[in-house]
Enzyme design. Structure first.
Site, PDB file in Angstrom:
ATOM      1  N   HIS A 445      43.826  62.923 -10.810  1.00  0.00           N
ATOM      2  CA  HIS A 445      44.462  61.617 -11.007  1.00  0.00           C
ATOM      3  C   HIS A 445      44.078  61.021 -12.368  1.00  0.00           C
ATOM      4  O   HIS A 445      44.940  60.664 -13.169  1.00  0.00           O
ATOM      5  CB  HIS A 445      44.060  60.666  -9.873  1.00  0.00           C
ATOM      6  CG  HIS A 445      44.559  59.272 -10.065  1.00  0.00           C
ATOM      7  ND1 HIS A 445      45.723  58.810  -9.493  1.00  0.00           N
ATOM      8  CD2 HIS A 445      44.082  58.223 -10.794  1.00  0.00           C
ATOM      9  CE1 HIS A 445      45.930  57.557  -9.855  1.00  0.00           C
ATOM     10  NE2 HIS A 445      44.942  57.176 -10.645  1.00  0.00           N
ATOM     11  N   GLU A 446      42.776  60.921 -12.603  1.00  0.00           N
ATOM     12  CA  GLU A 446      42.330  60.284 -13.848  1.00  0.00           C
ATOM     13  C   GLU A 446      42.791  61.083 -15.061  1.00  0.00           C
ATOM     14  O   GLU A 446      43.071  60.521 -16.116  1.00  0.00           O
ATOM     15  CB  GLU A 446      40.810  60.098 -13.854  1.00  0.00           C
ATOM     16  CG  GLU A 446      40.290  59.126 -12.795  1.00  0.00           C
ATOM     17  CD  GLU A 446      40.963  57.754 -12.828  1.00  0.00           C
ATOM     18  OE1 GLU A 446      41.383  57.312 -13.922  1.00  0.00           O
ATOM     19  OE2 GLU A 446      41.094  57.134 -11.750  1.00  0.00           O
ATOM     20  N   HIS A 449      46.127  60.007 -16.300  1.00  0.00           N
ATOM     21  CA  HIS A 449      46.065  58.883 -17.239  1.00  0.00           C
ATOM     22  C   HIS A 449      45.676  59.390 -18.635  1.00  0.00           C
ATOM     23  O   HIS A 449      46.209  58.936 -19.648  1.00  0.00           O
ATOM     24  CB  HIS A 449      44.997  57.878 -16.810  1.00  0.00           C
ATOM     25  CG  HIS A 449      45.334  57.070 -15.597  1.00  0.00           C
ATOM     26  ND1 HIS A 449      46.464  56.291 -15.516  1.00  0.00           N
ATOM     27  CD2 HIS A 449      44.660  56.879 -14.428  1.00  0.00           C
ATOM     28  CE1 HIS A 449      46.465  55.669 -14.336  1.00  0.00           C
ATOM     29  NE2 HIS A 449      45.392  56.010 -13.660  1.00  0.00           N
ATOM     30  N   HIS A 452      48.555  60.787 -20.439  1.00  0.00           N
ATOM     31  CA  HIS A 452      49.440  59.693 -20.881  1.00  0.00           C
ATOM     32  C   HIS A 452      48.924  59.142 -22.218  1.00  0.00           C
ATOM     33  O   HIS A 452      49.702  58.817 -23.119  1.00  0.00           O
ATOM     34  CB  HIS A 452      49.434  58.608 -19.797  1.00  0.00           C
ATOM     35  CG  HIS A 452      50.609  57.686 -19.810  1.00  0.00           C
ATOM     36  ND1 HIS A 452      50.714  56.621 -18.951  1.00  0.00           N
ATOM     37  CD2 HIS A 452      51.723  57.636 -20.569  1.00  0.00           C
ATOM     38  CE1 HIS A 452      51.834  55.972 -19.186  1.00  0.00           C
ATOM     39  NE2 HIS A 452      52.468  56.575 -20.159  1.00  0.00           N
TER      40      HIS A 452
END
Ligand SMILES: [Zn+2]
Length: 655
Positions: A445-446, A449, A452
């Site tokens: 998940h992290e 980011h 991104h």
């Protein structure tokens, strides 16, 4: 202070902050000089005698405040991950000063008058110009003098309260820790964990920052579970008062700015836009989530043979999961070794999708010896940026997991991104770091980011990377979770740390079969926290709350979600996201962006999954755009249509 490392750009690769040179005494002078320099630059822009243009006004604002930006980026990263008494003191002092500083700029009438006169035909410039205008209006630029005075005072107090809230919470994780004299009371925890908890002949289990402590799934002594649960929900009681004060002040500020409540103010510049849109979405989820959780509770009571209490839920859920799926969470750990999870899982998925590669740079360092630095390259070998990983929990690190930027990508400054992931994995006393399934999920998940941030390909820092609306920012990170169980990836990283054997196929099958298990609980604890956030931030201006705990109870009842066995994931007193983390009236974002996430996962599956072409499409249309375009337009460009809620309901088993 000529040697203050914040005064000049870093000379390290990618302008990585020179952590080895930074000392605590550098922060205050750098903040002071940074703010003074920034104000002088802004005054020069506001007082420019040339007619306002995009370049001499908006781009000039983008170029201003470089020392302050460098300082604040490093300082708040350290304050979150490696704080100290001195850093906490500085934080208390500078947070309200920074609030005052921002107000001084956004409430500068000459500057605002100038910004209003700027015009441009370039679409990327026009989008940024609009962002700036929104920033000014939302900060109160159009209010009268006395209204602005009141606003400044409200912002000051809110900023102080937020710092106090988070510092109370950091202290509470150890001050409210579960302490037992006899290791027998910790029966159920594995031996290595018990050993790591020993302190001066006693055993200290610190609190993690959410209601349901993971140890509740393992501790066999029911009374110890009760004590741990009660410590968890009762921590930092002084924060109840701070929360009431903050919610009241936020309601007053919203009214000053022309909104009926703080929630309406917050969502106005999000993709949701209106309170009604958020409520309509949440309304569709409450009923099914409550029904699923009720059915789960019945099954657990049957498993336990008595009426369970909230501190029993995880314990019997784990038992039931074993009985039903023959799945033992602890049996998976030996297959999830930290280094391998990254190298052959998280990084490998990114390589197969986007062609990027990673090289560790032991010559580059972070603010703590445990921080690791990786250089990231594009497929053609060109440099993309740096990725820093700080995996371990520490007593001076805040709870949870998050991504932050140390350097924002922008063409304006010709800077490449330096991004960071923080996790809170318990560091073993010796030997390999073995993760739980949830921790592996958090790593993916992290890193979503991080991608991104790393793929950002924009002109201006204000809209770089993850600087998108809060109810959009979780979406790319949620999508990245899909590769965790993708067969090719799972086979590659889930290998026994001693033998190298792949995780047995039946364990993988069981894992998949159990995916929907306990989803009623998970959805409900999340929704309860969301609706609690919502209730605090729909307070009417002037409305008084005498008792925060009674307010909490009434709010959950009114939302039809009061279910004693499933308390909110965060209660008011430790709801860091909304009282200190910038997610006020924004906790709904996780499920809001899951709509886009579920749609995107479906798109990847329809198009052959883990393929370079798919990665390129997602990167080009979405990840690279940052906040430089309308986020929903980039979603449509990626997906080829508007998002609907069906894939989400299906995935959560809520249909
Ligand atoms: Zn996230």
């Amino acid at each position: 202070m000529a040697d203050n490392p914040f005064f000049a750009p870093s000379s390290l690769p990618y302008r990585l902050p020179p952590f080895a040179e930074i000392r605590e005494e550098h922060y205050l002078p750098a903040f002071e000089r940074g703010m003074a320099e920034h104000l002088a630059e802004v005054a020069a822009i506001a007082g420019d005698e040339d007619p306002p243009t995009f370049d001499n006004t908006i781009a000039a604002l983008e170029r201003s405040g470089r020392i302050l930006r460098r300082t604040a980026t490093v300082f708040f990263s350290v304050a979150a991950s490696n704080t100290s008494d001195a850093v906490m003191e500085i934080e208390k002092r500078v947070s309200p000063e920074l609030t005052r500083h921002n107000d001084a700029i956004l409430l500068d009438r000459a500057l605002w008058a100038r910004v209003k006169r700027v015009t441009t035909d370039d679409p990327e410039q026009a989008w940024l110009l609009e962002k700036y205008r929104e920033d000014f209006v939302r900060a109160g630029a159009d209010l009268t003098e006395p209204e602005q005075d009141r606003l400044r005072r409200l912002n000051q107090e809110l900023s102080k309260l937020a710092t106090e809230f988070s510092q109370n919470l950091l202290r509470a994780s150890t001050e409210s820790a579960l302490v037992v004299e006899d290791a027998k009371e910790l029966d159920g925890l594995d031996e290595a964990t018990v050993r790591s908890l020993e302190k001066d002949g006693r055993y200290v289990l610190p609190l993690l920052n959410f209601t349901n402590q993971p140890a509740l799934a393992q501790l066999t002594d029911r009374d110890v579970r009760r004590r741990l649960f009660e410590l968890s929900v009762g921590r930092a009681p002084a924060n109840f008062g701070l929360a009431v004060r903050m919610a009241t002040l936020r309601a007053e500020r919203a009214a000053l700015l022309g909104f009926p409540n703080h929630a309406a103010y917050v969502v106005a510049d999000q993709t949701a836009k209106t309170v009604e849109a958020v409520e309509e979405m949440l309304g569709q989820l409450v009923g099914p989530a409550v029904r699923n959780a009720e059915a789960e509770a019945e099954a657990l009571a049957e498993q336990a043979g008595f009426a369970i209490e909230p501190w029993d839920w995880s314990f019997y859920a784990e038992k039931l999961r074993r009985a039903r799926y023959d799945l033992d969470a602890d049996a998976m750990r030996p297959y999830f070794e930290l280094d391998r999870v990254y190298r052959d899982g998280v990084f490998k998925a990114a390589t197969l999708l986007y062609g990027v590669t990673f090289t560790e740079r032991p010559d580059l360092t972070g603010y703590h010896a445990d921080v690791r630095v990786f250089e990231v390259f594009d497929e053609d070998g060109s440099a993309l940026g740096l990725f820093l990983l700080d995996p371990y929990a520490r007593a001076n690190k805040r709870g949870g997991a998050w991504m932050n930027n140390l350097v924002d990508q922008s063409f304006l400054f010709d800077e490449k991104p330096v991004v960071m992931n923080n996790l809170n994995i318990t560091k073993p006393a010796a030997g390999p770091t073995l993760l739980s399934y949830d921790e592996v999920n958090t790593a993916f998940h992290e890193f979503g980011h991080a991608l991104h941030g790393l793929f950002s390909h924009v002109r201006f820092p204000r809209v770089s990377g993850t600087k998108v609306p809060r109810d959009f920012v979780e979406y790319p990170s949620q999508v990245n979770e899909m590769w965790l169980t993708w067969p090719e990836i799972l086979e590659s990283y889930a290998r026994h740390h001693e033998t190298g054997e792949p995780m047995p196929a039946e364990l993988v099958e069981k894992l998949k079969a159990a995916e929907r298990f306990n989803q009623g609980f998970k959805t409900l604890e999340y929704l309860a926290a969301t609706l609690l956030d919502w209730a605090w931030h729909k307070l009417q201006p002037g409305e008084e709350v005498a008792d925060a705990e009674a307010f909490e109870k009434a709010a959950l009842e009114a939302a039809g979600i009061a279910f004693a066995l499933v308390p909110p994931r965060y209660r008011t007193n430790y709801f860091m996201h909304i009282f200190s983390g910038g997610y006020s009236a924004g906790y709904y974002s996780y499920i809001w962006s899951e709509v886009l996430d579920a749609e995107s996962v479906e798109w990847f599956k329809e198009n052959g999954g883990l393929k370079r072409a798919n990665g390129d499409h997602f990167r080009r249309e979405l990840l690279s755009r940052g906040g430089s375009v309308d986020p929903l337009a980039s979603f449509r460009a990626f997906r080829g249509r508007e998002a609907g809620i069906r894939p989400l309901l299906e995935r959560r088993g809520l249909l």
